[in-house]
Motif scaffolding. Structure first.
Motif, PDB file in Angstrom:
ATOM      1  N   GLY A 196       0.916  -1.133   0.000  1.00 18.09           N
ATOM      2  CA  GLY A 196      -0.157  -0.087   0.001  1.00 18.09           C
ATOM      3  C   GLY A 196       0.760   1.219  -0.096  1.00 18.09           C
ATOM      4  O   GLY A 196       0.360   2.131   0.505  1.00 18.09           O
ATOM      5  N   TYR A 197       2.123   1.172  -0.514  1.00 16.85           N
ATOM      6  CA  TYR A 197       2.970   2.341  -0.378  1.00 16.85           C
ATOM      7  C   TYR A 197       2.285   3.415  -1.658  1.00 16.85           C
ATOM      8  O   TYR A 197       2.613   4.575  -1.537  1.00 16.85           O
ATOM      9  N   LEU A 198       1.438   3.127  -2.378  1.00 13.87           N
ATOM     10  CA  LEU A 198       0.796   4.082  -3.466  1.00 13.87           C
ATOM     11  C   LEU A 198       0.128   5.046  -3.017  1.00 13.87           C
ATOM     12  O   LEU A 198      -0.160   6.040  -3.384  1.00 13.87           O
ATOM     13  N   ARG A 199      -0.461   4.687  -1.537  1.00 14.28           N
ATOM     14  CA  ARG A 199      -1.335   5.577  -0.623  1.00 14.28           C
ATOM     15  C   ARG A 199      -0.499   6.859  -0.401  1.00 14.28           C
ATOM     16  O   ARG A 199      -0.896   7.890  -0.787  1.00 14.28           O
ATOM     17  N   GLU A 200       0.715   6.679   0.172  1.00  9.61           N
ATOM     18  CA  GLU A 200       1.361   7.828   0.373  1.00  9.61           C
ATOM     19  C   GLU A 200       1.799   8.507  -0.771  1.00  9.61           C
ATOM     20  O   GLU A 200       1.834   9.867  -1.054  1.00  9.61           O
ATOM     21  N   LEU A 201       2.306   7.686  -1.896  1.00  5.70           N
ATOM     22  CA  LEU A 201       2.476   8.057  -3.386  1.00  5.70           C
ATOM     23  C   LEU A 201       1.561   9.035  -3.774  1.00  5.70           C
ATOM     24  O   LEU A 201       1.734  10.232  -4.290  1.00  5.70           O
ATOM     25  N   GLY A 202       0.247   8.519  -3.694  1.00 10.14           N
ATOM     26  CA  GLY A 202      -0.907   9.466  -4.209  1.00 10.14           C
ATOM     27  C   GLY A 202      -1.010  10.576  -3.417  1.00 10.14           C
ATOM     28  O   GLY A 202      -1.237  11.647  -4.028  1.00 10.14           O
ATOM     29  N   ASN A 203      -0.637  10.625  -2.272  1.00  6.23           N
ATOM     30  CA  ASN A 203      -0.803  11.888  -1.224  1.00  6.23           C
ATOM     31  C   ASN A 203       0.268  12.844  -1.700  1.00  6.23           C
ATOM     32  O   ASN A 203      -0.199  14.088  -1.906  1.00  6.23           O
ATOM     33  N   LEU A 204       1.288  12.342  -2.090  1.00  7.24           N
ATOM     34  CA  LEU A 204       2.466  13.164  -2.381  1.00  7.24           C
ATOM     35  C   LEU A 204       2.071  13.852  -3.975  1.00  7.24           C
ATOM     36  O   LEU A 204       2.310  15.109  -4.033  1.00  7.24           O
ATOM     37  N   VAL A 205       1.705  13.119  -4.682  1.00  3.67           N
ATOM     38  CA  VAL A 205       1.184  13.466  -6.028  1.00  3.67           C
ATOM     39  C   VAL A 205       0.111  14.543  -6.228  1.00  3.67           C
ATOM     40  O   VAL A 205       0.273  15.685  -6.783  1.00  3.67           O
ATOM     41  N   PHE A 206      -0.706  14.238  -5.132  1.00  3.17           N
ATOM     42  CA  PHE A 206      -2.083  15.377  -5.039  1.00  3.17           C
ATOM     43  C   PHE A 206      -1.271  16.733  -4.720  1.00  3.17           C
ATOM     44  O   PHE A 206      -1.606  17.664  -5.303  1.00  3.17           O
ATOM     45  N   HIS A 207      -0.507  16.767  -3.614  1.00  6.48           N
ATOM     46  CA  HIS A 207       0.087  17.982  -3.143  1.00  6.48           C
ATOM     47  C   HIS A 207       1.033  18.445  -4.189  1.00  6.48           C
ATOM     48  O   HIS A 207       1.036  19.921  -4.248  1.00  6.48           O
ATOM     49  N   ILE A 208       1.834  17.799  -4.882  1.00  4.57           N
ATOM     50  CA  ILE A 208       2.701  18.325  -5.994  1.00  4.57           C
ATOM     51  C   ILE A 208       1.796  18.673  -6.985  1.00  4.57           C
ATOM     52  O   ILE A 208       2.196  19.914  -7.530  1.00  4.57           O
ATOM     53  N   ALA A 209       0.803  18.202  -7.385  1.00  8.47           N
ATOM     54  CA  ALA A 209      -0.135  18.516  -8.263  1.00  8.47           C
ATOM     55  C   ALA A 209      -0.848  20.039  -8.264  1.00  8.47           C
ATOM     56  O   ALA A 209      -0.819  20.910  -9.043  1.00  8.47           O
ATOM     57  N   LEU A 210      -1.006  20.165  -6.633  1.00  8.51           N
ATOM     58  CA  LEU A 210      -1.400  21.419  -6.515  1.00  8.51           C
ATOM     59  C   LEU A 210      -0.481  22.360  -6.631  1.00  8.51           C
ATOM     60  O   LEU A 210      -1.200  23.764  -7.182  1.00  8.51           O
ATOM     61  N   ILE A 211       0.450  22.350  -6.372  1.00  7.45           N
ATOM     62  CA  ILE A 211       1.819  23.396  -6.548  1.00  7.45           C
ATOM     63  C   ILE A 211       1.822  23.576  -8.400  1.00  7.45           C
ATOM     64  O   ILE A 211       1.818  24.698  -8.669  1.00  7.45           O
ATOM     65  N   VAL A 212       1.691  22.374  -8.988  1.00  2.00           N
ATOM     66  CA  VAL A 212       1.634  22.616 -10.429  1.00  2.00           C
ATOM     67  C   VAL A 212       0.510  23.616 -10.986  1.00  2.00           C
ATOM     68  O   VAL A 212       0.706  24.438 -11.853  1.00  2.00           O
ATOM     69  N   LEU A 213      -0.480  23.231 -10.440  1.00  2.18           N
ATOM     70  CA  LEU A 213      -1.731  24.095 -10.603  1.00  2.18           C
ATOM     71  C   LEU A 213      -1.433  25.672 -10.369  1.00  2.18           C
ATOM     72  O   LEU A 213      -1.933  26.469 -11.149  1.00  2.18           O
ATOM     73  N   LEU A 214      -1.054  25.714  -9.042  1.00  6.61           N
ATOM     74  CA  LEU A 214      -0.792  27.145  -8.593  1.00  6.61           C
ATOM     75  C   LEU A 214       0.449  27.999  -9.610  1.00  6.61           C
ATOM     76  O   LEU A 214      -0.007  29.109 -10.079  1.00  6.61           O
ATOM     77  N   VAL A 215       1.386  27.362 -10.018  1.00  8.09           N
ATOM     78  CA  VAL A 215       2.291  27.687 -11.045  1.00  8.09           C
ATOM     79  C   VAL A 215       1.639  27.921 -12.204  1.00  8.09           C
ATOM     80  O   VAL A 215       1.858  28.966 -12.824  1.00  8.09           O
ATOM     81  N   ALA A 216       0.755  27.019 -12.889  1.00  9.91           N
ATOM     82  CA  ALA A 216       0.172  27.289 -13.983  1.00  9.91           C
ATOM     83  C   ALA A 216      -0.771  28.322 -13.995  1.00  9.91           C
ATOM     84  O   ALA A 216      -0.882  29.218 -15.191  1.00  9.91           O
ATOM     85  N   PHE A 217      -1.343  28.562 -13.151  1.00  3.65           N
ATOM     86  CA  PHE A 217      -2.467  29.656 -12.908  1.00  3.65           C
ATOM     87  C   PHE A 217      -1.624  30.939 -13.040  1.00  3.65           C
ATOM     88  O   PHE A 217      -2.241  31.873 -13.544  1.00  3.65           O
ATOM     89  N   ALA A 218      -0.772  30.990 -12.193  1.00  6.49           N
ATOM     90  CA  ALA A 218       0.028  32.240 -11.931  1.00  6.49           C
ATOM     91  C   ALA A 218       0.905  32.579 -13.301  1.00  6.49           C
ATOM     92  O   ALA A 218       0.439  33.808 -13.778  1.00  6.49           O
TER      93      ALA A 218
END
Length: 575
Positions: A196-218
């Protein structure tokens, strides 16, 4: 005061001193260290602020504030989108407008407070992600922890006895768990496995994706551009700043950032409902164009429709409006053409009743010998119905076109001085209307092919037997759109992984008992609340039991049937 009262007062004082001494003994630190504890200082307060900022609760709070801060941007007119609506709002709300100006509510997304929330959220997410990423990398590099001493304390547990050797049981358990995609290894007398390591990986991917969204919108807001262009059939457009009719851009946009391309409008076609209650409702709008990318790109043909833009790099070309452009010819008193072109007129209603102006800067020589310029106000209806009793179009298509013209002469304005003028408005400040022989304002309704002759040898204006259509295009360039889409998809996938994938551990211990029979113990532990751990452990135990069948307990009769392996919560475990 009596002696009794004095003694009672001393007893109370002694009791308070004892309570104070007892309170001081509650701390584990020496008394001198408590009294001389140093203040946090600048570095201490900075560390405390950083810990608070990078905590998950503060990141969620900032995300909530960002969402709330975007609400005024969607409800209040924004100067970056429509200055006219902002001006209308200021005129209609004399009290609120100054307050909104001070709060920056007319430019929410570029205001100081919105930018502060944006930047703090960006920093908070990075501060959350970096340590968790290193922690996750450490977990991947390390092995699952060894089995606890008492497996019976774990939430899911089962056991049985077998005549197989402990080494054989551990080897079978190791192979089984690896086949089920567990990370497993032998630790002492037990096999330790985790999944179940993909659970923590998914959590990290989610937060990294938020940063990508912030940078893209900015980046999209800072480097974006948005312009409009009206193109008549047979005309074209090159994506350069001077060619736009209207243009808006982000604060960091440079003219060199425009994607190089050009296109020619070959034909525009619009169809409408001709019968029924929806008569006149548009059915299709299509603009057929030839376009090329770059300075030497090959010509390509395509059709732009409503909500089906042309995509070239980071630019999108939308079809947003249409209208008519009657072909008009103006001649001077000698019959020479001084103007001949398709004049785009702006629609006033859904049936494309339109108006506009014709400006002739060459002018004519009036009876006093002075050279003057000509101006014409044009009112156009694509479908004129004389029985309707109104000068309004009855249908948006070209059925019975009619052009009404008013003629003026004088000075059109300081055109030669380089001052900009609207091509759709006529400044009558220094203009005089032509009048007929009766002294009335000269005006005439022209059908295709008709001509209006101007008095005093000023010339004539002709409505040619040709009416072209024009299309209005909006060219939008938003860099980072692909990153924003990728970030959104990654955020959804990461969130789904963090919600539905369960992290769990399984241990299999096999030891030889005092009677020479191997005792097998299996236990499972979910890193998060999950009701599937007992079922999964039961399935694993059933498979392993087939490879290491049970042996009878001392004093029991042999039984050919395989016993069931109940997986039950151990004593003291959470249910």
């Amino acid at each position: 005061m009596s002696k009794t009262e004095t003694g009672k007062g001393r007893d109370q004082q002694d009791g308070q001193e004892d309570l104070g001494a007892a309170g001081s003994r509650l701390s584990t630190a020496p008394r001198d260290e408590i009294s001389s504890a140093p203040a946090l200082g600048v570095i201490g307060w900075a560390r405390w602020f950083w810990r608070q900022l990078t905590s998950m609760r503060v990141a969620l709070l900032l995300l909530l504030l960002l969402s709330l801060g975007a609400i005024p941007g969607s409800l209040i007119p924004q100067s970056s989108a429509d200055l006219n609506k902002v001006d209308d709002f200021r005129k209609a709300h004399k009290t609120l407008a100054p307050v909104y100006d001070k709060l920056g509510l007319f430019h929410v997304y570029s205001s100081v407070w919105f930018s502060a929330i944006y930047i703090l959220l960006f920093v908070s997410l990075i501060g959350c992600i970096v340590p968790r990423t290193w922690q996750f990398v450490g977990q991947l590099r390390s092995r699952p922890p060894g089995a606890p001493k008492r497996l019976t304390r774990l939430p899911a547990y089962t056991t049985w006895r077998t005549e197989a050797d402990p080494e054989q049981v551990r080897e079978a358990a190791l192979a089984l768990l690896k086949k089920r995609r567990f990370r497993a290894h032998v630790a002492g007398d037990a096999v330790a496995a985790e999944k179940g390591y993909l659970r923590e990986l998914g959590n990290l991917v989610f937060h990294i994706a938020l940063i990508v969204l912030l940078v893209a919108f900015a980046s999209g807001q800072l480097f974006k551009s948005d312009g409009t262009k009206l193109v008549v059939e047979g005309g074209g457009f090159a994506n350069a700043l001077p060619n736009y009719d209207d243009f808006k851009s982000g604060s960091l946009f440079q003219s060199d950032d425009l994607v190089p391309f050009s296109f020619d409008l070959k034909d525009f076609k619009g169809t409408y409902e001709v019968t029924g209650p929806n008569r006149g409702t548009p059915r299709t709008f299509e603009a057929k164009i030839d376009y090329s990318e770059g300075a030497y790109g090959k010509d390509r043909s395509t059709t732009i429709k409503v909500n089906e833009p042309l995509r070239i790099g980071d630019s999108k070309v939308y079809l947003v409006s249409h209208g008519y452009a009657p072909v008009i010819t103006v001649r001077d008193g000698k019959g020479n053409k001084v103007f001949h072109d398709a004049v785009p007129l702006l629609p006033l209603d859904g049936n494309v009743t339109s108006n506009g102006v014709v400006k002739v800067y060459d002018g004519y020589r009036n009876p006093q010998g002075k050279t003057e310029q000509l101006g014409f106000q044009a009112f156009f209806v694509p479908t004129f119905n004389p029985k309707a009793g109104t000068m309004l179009s009855q249908f948006p298509a070209l059925v019975n076109p009619l052009l009404a013209v008013n003629a003026y002469h004088g000075d059109l304005g300081a055109v030669n001085a380089g001052m900009a003028q609207s091509v759709y408005q006529l400044d009558k400040t220094h203009m005089k209307a032509f009048k007929d022989s009766k002294g009335q304002l000269l005006k005439k309704l022209l059908q295709p092919g008709d001509t209006l002759t101007l008095p005093n040898g000023a010339g004539s204006i002709t409505f040619e037997k040709d009416v072209k259509e024009w299309a209005g295009f909006e060219i939008v360039q938003e860099p980072g759109g692909g990153w924003a889409l990728g970030g959104a998809l990654a955020a959804i996938l990461g969130l789904a992984a963090s919600l539905f994938i369960q992290r769990r551990r399984v241990w299999v211990r096999a030891v030889r008992g005092s009677d020479g029979v191997t005792v097998v113990e299996m236990a499972g532990l979910g890193r998060s609340e999950s009701a599937k751990v007992p079922e999964e452990l039961g399935a694993l135990a059933g498979t392993l039991y087939d490879r290491a069948p049970g042996a009878p307990d001392p004093g029991d009769e042999p039984d050919d049937d395989s016993p069931e392996l109940p997986v039950v919560p151990a004593e003291g475990a959470e249910k």
